[in-house]
Write a protein that holds these residues in place. Structure first.
Motif, PDB file in Angstrom:
ATOM      1  N   UNK A 139       0.851  -1.192   0.000  1.00  0.00           N
ATOM      2  CA  UNK A 139       0.000   0.000   0.000  1.00  0.00           C
ATOM      3  C   UNK A 139       0.887   1.242   0.000  1.00  0.00           C
ATOM      4  N   UNK A 140       0.695   2.109  -0.960  1.00  0.00           N
ATOM      5  CA  UNK A 140       1.485   3.340  -1.047  1.00  0.00           C
ATOM      6  C   UNK A 140       1.063   4.314   0.041  1.00  0.00           C
ATOM      7  N   UNK A 141       2.047   4.842   0.748  1.00  0.00           N
ATOM      8  CA  UNK A 141       1.790   5.772   1.848  1.00  0.00           C
ATOM      9  C   UNK A 141       2.817   6.902   1.800  1.00  0.00           C
ATOM     10  N   UNK A 142       2.367   8.106   2.079  1.00  0.00           N
ATOM     11  CA  UNK A 142       3.279   9.251   2.172  1.00  0.00           C
ATOM     12  C   UNK A 142       3.344   9.735   3.617  1.00  0.00           C
ATOM     13  N   UNK A 143       4.572  10.035   4.057  1.00  0.00           N
ATOM     14  CA  UNK A 143       4.757  10.657   5.363  1.00  0.00           C
ATOM     15  C   UNK A 143       5.536  11.948   5.127  1.00  0.00           C
ATOM     16  N   UNK A 144       4.992  13.061   5.582  1.00  0.00           N
ATOM     17  CA  UNK A 144       5.588  14.366   5.331  1.00  0.00           C
ATOM     18  C   UNK A 144       6.347  14.843   6.574  1.00  0.00           C
ATOM     19  N   UNK A 145       7.561  15.330   6.371  1.00  0.00           N
ATOM     20  CA  UNK A 145       8.368  15.839   7.469  1.00  0.00           C
ATOM     21  C   UNK A 145       7.927  17.246   7.845  1.00  0.00           C
ATOM     22  N   UNK A 146       8.326  17.675   9.033  1.00  0.00           N
ATOM     23  CA  UNK A 146       7.994  19.027   9.478  1.00  0.00           C
ATOM     24  C   UNK A 146       9.063  20.036   9.063  1.00  0.00           C
ATOM     25  N   UNK A 147      10.211  19.519   8.662  1.00  0.00           N
ATOM     26  CA  UNK A 147      11.360  20.374   8.368  1.00  0.00           C
ATOM     27  C   UNK A 147      12.302  19.567   7.491  1.00  0.00           C
ATOM     28  N   UNK A 148      13.468  20.116   7.210  1.00  0.00           N
ATOM     29  CA  UNK A 148      14.453  19.347   6.447  1.00  0.00           C
ATOM     30  C   UNK A 148      14.883  18.130   7.272  1.00  0.00           C
ATOM     31  N   UNK A 149      15.309  17.053   6.632  1.00  0.00           N
ATOM     32  CA  UNK A 149      15.646  15.825   7.364  1.00  0.00           C
ATOM     33  C   UNK A 149      16.700  16.048   8.440  1.00  0.00           C
ATOM     34  N   UNK A 150      16.449  15.489   9.612  1.00  0.00           N
ATOM     35  CA  UNK A 150      17.398  15.558  10.727  1.00  0.00           C
ATOM     36  C   UNK A 150      17.146  14.373  11.648  1.00  0.00           C
ATOM     37  N   UNK A 151      17.820  14.344  12.779  1.00  0.00           N
ATOM     38  CA  UNK A 151      17.752  13.165  13.643  1.00  0.00           C
ATOM     39  C   UNK A 151      16.413  13.001  14.366  1.00  0.00           C
ATOM     40  N   UNK A 152      15.539  13.986  14.320  1.00  0.00           N
ATOM     41  CA  UNK A 152      14.174  13.772  14.795  1.00  0.00           C
ATOM     42  C   UNK A 152      13.460  12.738  13.919  1.00  0.00           C
ATOM     43  N   UNK A 153      13.940  12.605  12.687  1.00  0.00           N
ATOM     44  CA  UNK A 153      13.268  11.765  11.693  1.00  0.00           C
ATOM     45  C   UNK A 153      13.955  10.419  11.457  1.00  0.00           C
ATOM     46  N   UNK A 154      15.041  10.162  12.154  1.00  0.00           N
ATOM     47  CA  UNK A 154      15.850   8.972  11.861  1.00  0.00           C
ATOM     48  C   UNK A 154      15.048   7.678  11.847  1.00  0.00           C
ATOM     49  N   UNK A 155      14.151   7.515  12.799  1.00  0.00           N
ATOM     50  CA  UNK A 155      13.386   6.269  12.887  1.00  0.00           C
ATOM     51  C   UNK A 155      12.592   5.970  11.636  1.00  0.00           C
ATOM     52  N   UNK A 156      12.121   7.015  10.966  1.00  0.00           N
ATOM     53  CA  UNK A 156      11.362   6.822   9.727  1.00  0.00           C
ATOM     54  C   UNK A 156      12.274   6.318   8.612  1.00  0.00           C
ATOM     55  N   UNK A 157      13.448   6.912   8.512  1.00  0.00           N
ATOM     56  CA  UNK A 157      14.399   6.484   7.480  1.00  0.00           C
ATOM     57  C   UNK A 157      14.910   5.066   7.763  1.00  0.00           C
ATOM     58  N   UNK A 158      15.088   4.736   9.038  1.00  0.00           N
ATOM     59  CA  UNK A 158      15.504   3.377   9.403  1.00  0.00           C
ATOM     60  C   UNK A 158      14.413   2.375   9.032  1.00  0.00           C
ATOM     61  N   UNK A 159      13.160   2.714   9.347  1.00  0.00           N
ATOM     62  CA  UNK A 159      12.049   1.806   9.048  1.00  0.00           C
ATOM     63  C   UNK A 159      11.942   1.536   7.552  1.00  0.00           C
ATOM     64  N   UNK A 160      12.253   2.525   6.759  1.00  0.00           N
ATOM     65  CA  UNK A 160      12.223   2.351   5.305  1.00  0.00           C
ATOM     66  C   UNK A 160      13.414   1.523   4.834  1.00  0.00           C
ATOM     67  N   UNK A 161      14.598   1.861   5.328  1.00  0.00           N
ATOM     68  CA  UNK A 161      15.827   1.187   4.904  1.00  0.00           C
ATOM     69  C   UNK A 161      15.856  -0.284   5.330  1.00  0.00           C
ATOM     70  N   UNK A 162      15.407  -0.569   6.529  1.00  0.00           N
ATOM     71  CA  UNK A 162      15.477  -1.927   7.073  1.00  0.00           C
ATOM     72  C   UNK A 162      14.290  -2.808   6.680  1.00  0.00           C
TER      73      UNK A 162
END
Length: 352
Positions: free
Chosen positions: A53-76
């Motif tokens: 299922x295609x899903x979009x998650x929008x950040x609140x700002x430019x990528x930073x360590x507040x967002x790491x868990x999202x990038x990890x969930x995608x990568x792993x």
């Protein structure tokens, strides 16, 4: 005599023939028995992969360590394991909250203040997880400015982005120390760099220590930090949070649960393996400063969960306290229906 010689030969011939038939039958039976399994294996290997299922998650700002868990969930592959094909996107001009509310993105990174104000205005946003347990933001200034308490704001210039909450926050802290907020000069610096601004136009600004504060350490530019939550428990609010809309929760609760479960795994990974998580963020966003990402991740990882029983857990009292503070400072027009502003219902029992 003749019969006596022929009979044994006939018996041997019949036995051999029967044996041959038996072997042939056995081979045939073996072949027949193997066919279904082989067919099933072949079919499985040719079966189409489960549709994500295609899903979009929008950040609140430019990528930073507040967002790491999202990038990890995608990568792993945590999102994929939950049946999701997640695209992480940047906020548009209207910001992340507007995109979540309109359905332009199913999920997003928001913050308690934004959701509170949005709900008062009839925008049905809901927080589904606290990214960080305690408020890591505050007012920062170079050590040379000698701003050590809110009273020291007097006669100084504050650089912000023009939000009413900034005036209220500074006034609240100064009032607690019987200082005069009228003696603070406010300058709108927009998205100007903190380090440039404090050398040119301003004396102090509102920052997140995990990023700008750690950056100051790496630059060898020490700063004084006045954390908001050190002055009032009402200011220990959740920032940032993961959010969605009431519509998503009402119509697609399984999707919300799947997204939250994968995100929880991503942030737990970042808690357990900060260096690996930092490298995943760097790989996804190579323009980021590698030293800053690694140092920031090491500082922030233990603070994601902190003293909570699990990552993402939210307390009603935190939402209630900050809403009351906002109401007291005329940042809200009416009381917030706290129980509709957040939920823990979609968090996994454990992020391990």
């Amino acid at each position: 005599m003749k019969w006596n010689k022929i009979a044994p030969l006939m018996l041997v011939s019949v036995t051999l023939a029967m044996s041959g038939c038996g072997n042939q039958a056995a081979k045939q039976d073996s072949k027949s028995a193997a066919t279904p399994a082989a067919t099933a294996t072949a079919a499985a290997s040719q079966a189409p992969a489960k549709k994500l299922t295609d899903v979009k998650v929008v950040l609140d700002w430019t990528p930073n360590t507040n967002h790491t868990g999202l990038y990890v969930a995608k990568d792993q592959g945590f999102f994929e394991q939950e049946g999701l094909n997640v695209q992480i996107i940047q906020p548009g001009e209207g910001g992340a909250d507007a995109m979540i509310a309109s359905g332009a993105a199913e999920f997003g990174v928001s913050y308690q203040e934004g959701i509170t104000q949005g709900r008062i205005q009839g925008v049905p946003l809901v927080s589904i997880a606290a990214v960080i347990q305690h408020n890591t933001s505050g007012f920062a200034s170079p050590v040379a400015k000698n701003i050590k308490t809110p009273k020291d704001f007097e006669g100084k210039t504050y650089g912000g982005w023009g939000a009413p909450a900034e005036n209220a926050m500074i006034g609240s802290l100064m009032q607690a120390e019987k200082a005069d907020a009228g003696k603070v000069k406010f300058v709108n610096i927009g998205e100007a760099d903190y380090f440039t601004a404090v050398k040119r136009d301003i004396d102090f600004a509102w920052i997140y220590y995990a990023w700008t504060g750690v950056d100051a350490e790496l630059r060898g530019e020490p700063l004084n930090m006045i954390y908001l939550n050190k002055y009032s428990e009402k200011l220990d609010y959740y920032t940032p949070v993961l959010a969605t809309s009431e519509k998503m929760i009402g119509e697609k609760p399984d999707l919300v649960k799947a997204f939250t479960a994968a995100a929880a795994k991503g942030y737990q990974f970042a808690i357990d393996k900060p260096e690996d998580a930092a490298n995943i963020l760097i790989k996804a966003v190579p323009d980021l400063d590698k030293k800053l990402v690694l140092a920031s991740q090491k500082w922030l990882s233990p603070r994601y969960k902190d003293d909570a029983p699990r990552w993402g857990e939210q307390k009603r009292v935190i939402w209630e306290n900050y809403a009351n503070w906002m109401l007291e400072h005329k940042l809200l027009e009416k009381n917030l229906d706290v129980d509709k502003a957040f939920t823990n219902d979609f968090l996994p029992a454990s992020s391990k």
